[in-house]
Scaffold this active site. Structure first.
Site, mmCIF file in Angstrom:
data_model
loop_
_atom_site.group_PDB
_atom_site.id
_atom_site.type_symbol
_atom_site.label_atom_id
_atom_site.label_comp_id
_atom_site.label_asym_id
_atom_site.label_seq_id
_atom_site.Cartn_x
_atom_site.Cartn_y
_atom_site.Cartn_z
ATOM 1 N N LYS A 1 -53.823 61.866 65.916
ATOM 2 C CA LYS A 1 -53.095 63.106 66.224
ATOM 3 C C LYS A 1 -53.883 63.938 67.247
ATOM 4 C CE LYS A 1 -49.955 66.203 66.128
ATOM 5 N NZ LYS A 1 -48.725 65.917 66.924
ATOM 6 N N LYS B 1 -42.296 58.998 74.061
ATOM 7 C CA LYS B 1 -41.772 59.064 72.687
ATOM 8 C C LYS B 1 -41.365 57.684 72.207
ATOM 9 C CE LYS B 1 -43.063 62.168 71.231
ATOM 10 N NZ LYS B 1 -43.969 62.547 72.211
ATOM 11 N N ASN C 1 -45.996 84.013 54.767
ATOM 12 C CA ASN C 1 -45.806 82.896 55.689
ATOM 13 C C ASN C 1 -44.824 83.381 56.742
ATOM 14 O OD1 ASN C 1 -45.487 80.515 57.028
ATOM 15 N ND2 ASN C 1 -44.163 79.558 55.487
ATOM 16 N N GLY C 2 -45.204 83.293 58.024
ATOM 17 C CA GLY C 2 -44.308 83.733 59.098
ATOM 18 C C GLY C 2 -45.076 84.557 60.112
ATOM 19 N N GLU D 1 -41.641 62.130 79.263
ATOM 20 C CA GLU D 1 -41.785 62.419 77.823
ATOM 21 C C GLU D 1 -40.863 61.518 77.014
ATOM 22 O OE1 GLU D 1 -43.970 63.718 76.226
ATOM 23 O OE2 GLU D 1 -43.115 64.013 74.234
ATOM 24 N N TRP E 1 -52.143 79.007 57.675
ATOM 25 C CA TRP E 1 -52.162 78.353 58.985
ATOM 26 C C TRP E 1 -52.220 79.515 59.978
ATOM 27 C CZ3 TRP E 1 -52.452 73.882 61.650
ATOM 28 C CH2 TRP E 1 -52.015 73.881 62.966
ATOM 29 N N GLU F 1 -44.698 55.054 72.140
ATOM 30 C CA GLU F 1 -45.859 55.317 71.263
ATOM 31 C C GLU F 1 -45.509 55.089 69.787
ATOM 32 O OE1 GLU F 1 -47.461 59.278 70.952
ATOM 33 O OE2 GLU F 1 -45.549 60.181 71.467
ATOM 34 N N ARG G 1 -48.999 70.631 54.805
ATOM 35 C CA ARG G 1 -48.458 71.539 55.822
ATOM 36 C C ARG G 1 -49.515 71.976 56.817
ATOM 37 N NH1 ARG G 1 -43.804 74.305 53.478
ATOM 38 N NH2 ARG G 1 -44.299 76.238 54.554
ATOM 39 N N HIS H 1 -38.902 50.920 95.367
ATOM 40 C CA HIS H 1 -40.124 50.534 96.091
ATOM 41 C C HIS H 1 -40.964 49.563 95.281
ATOM 42 C CE1 HIS H 1 -39.257 53.388 99.251
ATOM 43 N NE2 HIS H 1 -38.901 54.243 98.296
ATOM 44 N N CYS I 1 -48.038 78.128 56.698
ATOM 45 C CA CYS I 1 -48.711 78.609 55.493
ATOM 46 C C CYS I 1 -47.964 78.121 54.266
ATOM 47 C CB CYS I 1 -48.720 80.133 55.483
ATOM 48 S SG CYS I 1 -49.438 80.827 56.963
HETATM 49 C C1 AGP Z 1 -47.821 62.766 72.192
HETATM 50 O O1 AGP Z 1 -46.766 62.436 71.316
HETATM 51 C C2 AGP Z 1 -49.139 62.222 71.742
HETATM 52 N N1 AGP Z 1 -49.417 62.653 70.405
HETATM 53 C C3 AGP Z 1 -50.266 62.497 72.725
HETATM 54 O O2 AGP Z 1 -49.861 62.075 74.005
HETATM 55 C C4 AGP Z 1 -50.694 63.979 72.830
HETATM 56 O O3 AGP Z 1 -49.676 64.717 73.473
HETATM 57 C C5 AGP Z 1 -51.986 64.047 73.650
HETATM 58 O O4 AGP Z 1 -52.985 63.293 72.985
HETATM 59 C C6 AGP Z 1 -52.474 65.475 73.868
HETATM 60 O O5 AGP Z 1 -52.803 66.054 72.626
HETATM 61 P P1 AGP Z 1 -53.067 67.637 72.566
HETATM 62 O O6 AGP Z 1 -51.781 68.285 73.002
HETATM 63 O O7 AGP Z 1 -53.416 67.915 71.148
HETATM 64 O O8 AGP Z 1 -54.164 67.955 73.523
#
Ligand code: AGP
Length: 608
Positions: A603, A485, A101-102, A481, A75, A488, A27, A504, A2
């Site tokens: 995103k 990171k 906010n919180g 993961e 938010w 991507e 934000r 293998h 927020c």
């Molecule tokens: C991860 O860094 C990416 N932004 C992507 O793999 C993301 O985790 C995936 O698209 C799932 O998104 P969501 O958690 O909003 O469903």
């Protein structure tokens, strides 16, 4: 998160507030509102949707005359996005207005107490409890009422408060959620973050926890929670406006990595009650939990990687079979969901098309779905039978960090709850694990402090062509993961491999100088992973090892070591992922990539 803005001075307050809120839009929010004292009463205007809606409703603030006011972009955490749930919130007589906010962790018992005293609520928010509680303690002295509230509420808050009986003042209060105040020749300001008031002043005061500020048009007073007046030194902000939006961090991703201690705390602490885990939103009683025969976890990308970790944790401590699937596969493979199968869909955005489709497919097959979601009121949150929120706040960077860490916490809590209800965890073990969970935020903080060392190492790999991440068990999930990171945001090819699987086939790709990141946090598998490190080293690899403090044997096989603080073996992902996030980030920065908006990525992938 927020956003809060307040102003008291010689100018009209509403336009200043709208301008300030527009600088906080980054934000993330779902509704906005303002309260302005018009000389007689506190008027409020608020609406779900973008700030533009509020601007239009108030004709740029013209319909809300007055020189003292507070504003808010919300938010949602408690209560879906709606006009009613938007801030500010009034007390019943509309003589007190609050923006917040919180998260007020004990808002439910407080709400029950206030209802029993005759208070009526018009929203589902935790914030409205604060407005009524101030009213409950207010006997004419705002500071006294505020400090009493501070002693009653638990959780995190930054508050802006107006009292109709004291229209020449605004009050600002802070605990854990950021809040600043500032002053110039035209008045005084409160804000959640610097960008909101940078246009008016670069001299700000950062409010510390449990401090209260009384702002008048031409001066401010600072108090402790004991109502003792204190003096504070101002800080001069030398950031430019763009940097200010990121709180001084170069990228949102770095800022969000540094928010992880708080998002872990915010997701964890409201669900720990004494020595127990209480997941009110689970919607399942003990008998239902005992009846679970299998859990299907469905997600995409990093959320899927969190699910992979959960498989090891849930099977390890609750002994419930877990199958983890990427949503794009699950939705088309006519999955076999037998009686007693629980489906968990994990999603930061709550809008990922494949994950939403998987949720609908599961429900079509007659199974309830638990959503683990970050965005309140998102499609997955709304359509899931029950939703457990990860209170990470809005995540701006495309590459997830803080939301992923919050997902891990939610999944650990779920696993421990199930294990305890099903009698698979003794009380002593359970309490020890609770203690380990509570130590994670501080341990993450320690690892984040390591960023220069990681940056120096990362700079060596800006030109890398292939990087491999290997691990066994939970370390394999961590590797997934860590690999994502890196690739991507730096566009360097990377793969995660079960360490035992490398020989293998893929080991043929290891050449002189190929970077292999070996994750070895599972002591029970340490020697096995050590052997795999020797295997790749023998073929010319440069081995980066991530392991627990004290495992110095690893230096026999590793060229570079990163040690993480000791924690329960089931929770090591929350720590090992920190240096791997930093590694990916600094390689991408070194390559000059657009870290917050990597090419080809969105995103939230709301299409198939
Ligand atoms: C991860 O860094 C990416 N932004 C992507 O793999 C993301 O985790 C995936 O698209 C799932 O998104 P969501 O958690 O909003 O469903």
């Amino acid at each position: 998160m927020c956003g809060i803005v307040g102003y008291i001075g010689s100018h009209q307050a509403a336009p200043v507030i709208l301008e300030g809120l527009s600088k906080l839009e980054y934000r993330g929010y779902d509704s906005a509102g303002m309260a302005v004292f018009d000389g007689k009463k506190i008027g409020i205007c608020k609406s779900v949707g973008r700030l533009k809606v509020l601007e239009e409703l108030t004709h740029g603030g013209a319909t809300m005359p007055g020189t003292v006011g507070i504003g808010h972009t919300r938010w949602a955490t408690h209560g879906a996005p709606s006009n009613q749930n938007a801030h500010p919130h009034y007390n019943q007589e509309e003589t007190i207005a609050v923006v917040h906010n919180g998260i007020i962790e004990n808002y439910l018992p407080l709400r029950e107490k206030l209802v029993s005293k005759g208070y009526q609520f018009v929203s589902d928010t935790d914030t409205e409890v604060v407005a009524h509680l101030i009213d409950y303690y207010y006997k004419g002295n705002p500071l006294e009422a505020i400090t009493k509230v501070m002693n009653r509420v638990q959780g995190s808050y930054a508050l802006g408060i107006l009292f109709a009986e004291h229209p020449d003042q605004i009050f600002a209060v802070r605990k854990d959620s950021p809040l600043i105040v500032g002053q110039n020749e035209d008045g005084c300001f409160i804000a959640s973050d610097v960008p909101a008031i940078l246009k008016y002043t670069r001299k700000v005061y950062f409010i510390e926890n449990q401090e209260v500020v009384r702002l008048r048009a031409d001066h401010m007073h600072f108090y402790t929670v004991d109502e003792e007046e204190i003096t504070k030194e101002p800080v001069t902000i030398d950031w430019d406006a763009n940097a200010a939006e990121k709180g001084g961090y170069e990228h949102f991703m770095l800022k969000e990595m540094y928010e992880q201690p708080k998002t872990v705390t915010d997701t964890l602490m409201p669900r720990i009650k004494g020595n127990d885990i209480v997941i009110e939103e689970l919607g399942m009683g003990d008998e239902e939990i005992k009846a679970i025969r299998k859990i299907f976890i469905v997600a995409c990308g990093s959320a899927y990687h969190a699910g992979m970790t959960a498989k090891y944790v849930i099977e390890g401590i609750a002994r419930i079979p877990v199958e983890v699937d990427v949503a794009s596969e699950f939705r088309y493979r006519n999955p076999i969901l037998e009686e007693g199968t629980m489906v968990v869909v994990i999603s930061q955005s709550g809008e990922t098309a494949d994950s939403l489709a998987a949720l609908r497919e599961s429900q079509k097959l007659g199974h309830k779905v638990l959503g683990i979601v970050n965005v309140v009121g998102s499609s997955i949150a709304r359509e899931a039978d029950n939703v457990m929120y990860t209170w990470a706040g809005p995540e701006i960077a495309v590459a997830t960090t803080k939301a992923y860490s919050a997902q891990l916490i939610a999944l650990y809590l779920l696993a421990m709850k199930f294990a305890k209800v099903r009698g698979m965890l003794k009380e002593g073990e359970f309490r020890s694990m609770l203690g380990d969970l509570k130590r994670l935020p501080g341990q993450i903080e320690r690892l984040l402090a390591n960023k220069q060392r990681i940056q120096r190492f990362a700079n060596r790999y800006i030109g890398a062509k292939d990087v491999f991440f290997i691990g066994r068990g939970i370390d394999f999930a961590i590797s997934m993961e860590g690999s994502l990171k890196l690739k991507e945001i730096s566009y360097i090819h990377s793969e995660a491999y079960a360490a035992g699987e490398l020989k293998h086939g893929t080991i043929s790709l290891i050449e002189e100088g190929t970077l292999v990141a070996a994750v070895a946090t599972q002591d029970a598998l340490f020697q096995k992973t050590l052997s795999n490190m020797v295997e790749v080293k023998a073929r010319g690899a440069f081995v980066l090892a991530v392991t627990n403090e004290g495992n110095t044997d690893i230096e026999k096989a590793a060229d570079y070591c990163i040690y993480i603080p000791r924690t329960n073996p089931y929770f090591t992902n929350s720590l090992a992922i920190i240096p791997l996030q930093l590694f990916g980030y600094y390689v991408a920065v070194g390559k000059g990539c657009d870290v917050d908006k990597p090419r080809n990525l969105a995103k939230s992938v709301t299409v198939e």
